[in-house]
Design an enzyme around this catalytic site. Structure first.
Site, PDB file in Angstrom:
ATOM      1  N   LYS A 299       0.912  -1.100  -0.145  1.00 38.99           N
ATOM      2  CA  LYS A 299      -0.096  -0.099   0.012  1.00 38.99           C
ATOM      3  C   LYS A 299       0.856   1.225   0.186  1.00 38.99           C
ATOM      4  CE  LYS A 299      -3.864  -2.224   2.449  1.00 38.99           C
ATOM      5  NZ  LYS A 299      -4.954  -2.011   3.544  1.00 38.99           N
TER       6      LYS A 299
ATOM      7  N   TYR B 217     -12.133  -1.980  -3.430  1.00 37.73           N
ATOM      8  CA  TYR B 217     -12.838  -2.331  -2.043  1.00 37.73           C
ATOM      9  C   TYR B 217     -14.366  -2.334  -1.907  1.00 37.73           C
ATOM     10  CZ  TYR B 217      -8.252  -1.631   0.269  1.00 37.73           C
ATOM     11  OH  TYR B 217      -6.920  -1.971   0.642  1.00 37.73           O
TER      12      TYR B 217
ATOM     13  N   ASN C 191      -1.957  -0.366   7.428  1.00 39.14           N
ATOM     14  CA  ASN C 191      -1.265  -1.558   7.612  1.00 39.14           C
ATOM     15  C   ASN C 191      -0.492  -2.321   6.815  1.00 39.14           C
ATOM     16  OD1 ASN C 191      -3.337  -2.115   5.752  1.00 39.14           O
ATOM     17  ND2 ASN C 191      -4.529  -3.064   7.342  1.00 39.14           N
TER      18      ASN C 191
ATOM     19  N   HIS D 266      -1.886  -5.258   1.329  1.00 39.11           N
ATOM     20  CA  HIS D 266      -3.243  -5.815   1.028  1.00 39.11           C
ATOM     21  C   HIS D 266      -2.923  -7.471   0.638  1.00 39.11           C
ATOM     22  CE1 HIS D 266      -7.140  -6.430  -0.489  1.00 39.11           C
ATOM     23  NE2 HIS D 266      -6.650  -7.206  -1.669  1.00 39.11           N
TER      24      HIS D 266
ATOM     25  N   GLU E  20      -9.692  -9.581  -7.666  1.00 39.50           N
ATOM     26  CA  GLU E  20      -8.704  -8.674  -7.617  1.00 39.50           C
ATOM     27  C   GLU E  20      -7.560  -8.727  -8.604  1.00 39.50           C
ATOM     28  OE1 GLU E  20      -7.439  -9.192  -3.360  1.00 39.50           O
ATOM     29  OE2 GLU E  20      -9.444  -8.323  -2.699  1.00 39.50           O
TER      30      GLU E  20
END
Ligand code: IDP
Ligand code: MG
Length: 153
Positions: A12, A52, A115, A118, A130
């Site tokens: 990310k 998302y 975080n 992904h 995805e």
């Protein structure tokens, strides 16, 4: 031997800015997973909302799409035995604060909204969906890693 499968992983924007691409790629390589696609890119808002989509009704959705479009990401496809679940285990929990040391989020994160990485969840079809959102078929490369006979029985 259990099924080889492919999973979608993305460093990310926070992971890119913090110089963690190499570290994260190394962990999957060292584990024996095989990199079959990679792309350094920046998501636009439509792509982020589609990626998302399952979270569209959540209160954090706008913050999440703003964040994931805020800078470049490194998107990848990794292949291997039980790859989807094994990558999730290596990432840790969604919240870095709950993630065990030794996991990516447990070693490199502190905050739920930052975080670092992904990875597709284990729900049927998630990884495929995805992958297709980021990569055409001809951007995924079939090949043998030289150590495969030593990784699989
Ligand atoms: P995952 O990334 O572990 O699959 P998801 O539940 O799919 O977790 O959530 C997607 C992303 O949305 C998370 O990685 C995290 O960055 C963010 N997120 C999840 N839950 C929350 C929350 O309660 N507040 C803020 N951000 C959240
Ligand atoms: Mg998820």
């Amino acid at each position: 031997m259990a099924d080889r499968e492919r999973t979608f992983v993305m460093v990310k924007p926070d992971g890119v800015q913090r110089g963690l691409i190499g570290e994260i790629v190394s962990r999957f390589e060292d584990r024996g997973l095989k990199l079959v696609a990679g792309k350094f890119t920046r998501l636009d808002d439509d792509h982020a909302r589609e990626h998302y989509a399952e979270h569209v009704d959540k209160p954090f959705f706008d913050d999440l799409t703003d964040f994931i479009t805020s800078g470049p990401v490194f998107a990848m496809v990794w292949e291997g035995q039980d790859a989807v679940a094994q990558v999730r285990r290596m990432m840790g929990e969604t919240d870095p604060a709950e993630s065990a040391p030794g996991t990516i989020r447990g070693d490199y994160g502190l905050d739920l909204g930052r975080n670092v990485v992904h990875g597709s969840d284990t729900e049927e079809g998630s990884a495929q969906r995805e992958i297709e959102l980021f990569f055409d078929d001809d951007e995924q490369v079939d090949y043998e890693r030289i150590d495969e006979p030593w990784l699989y029985e």
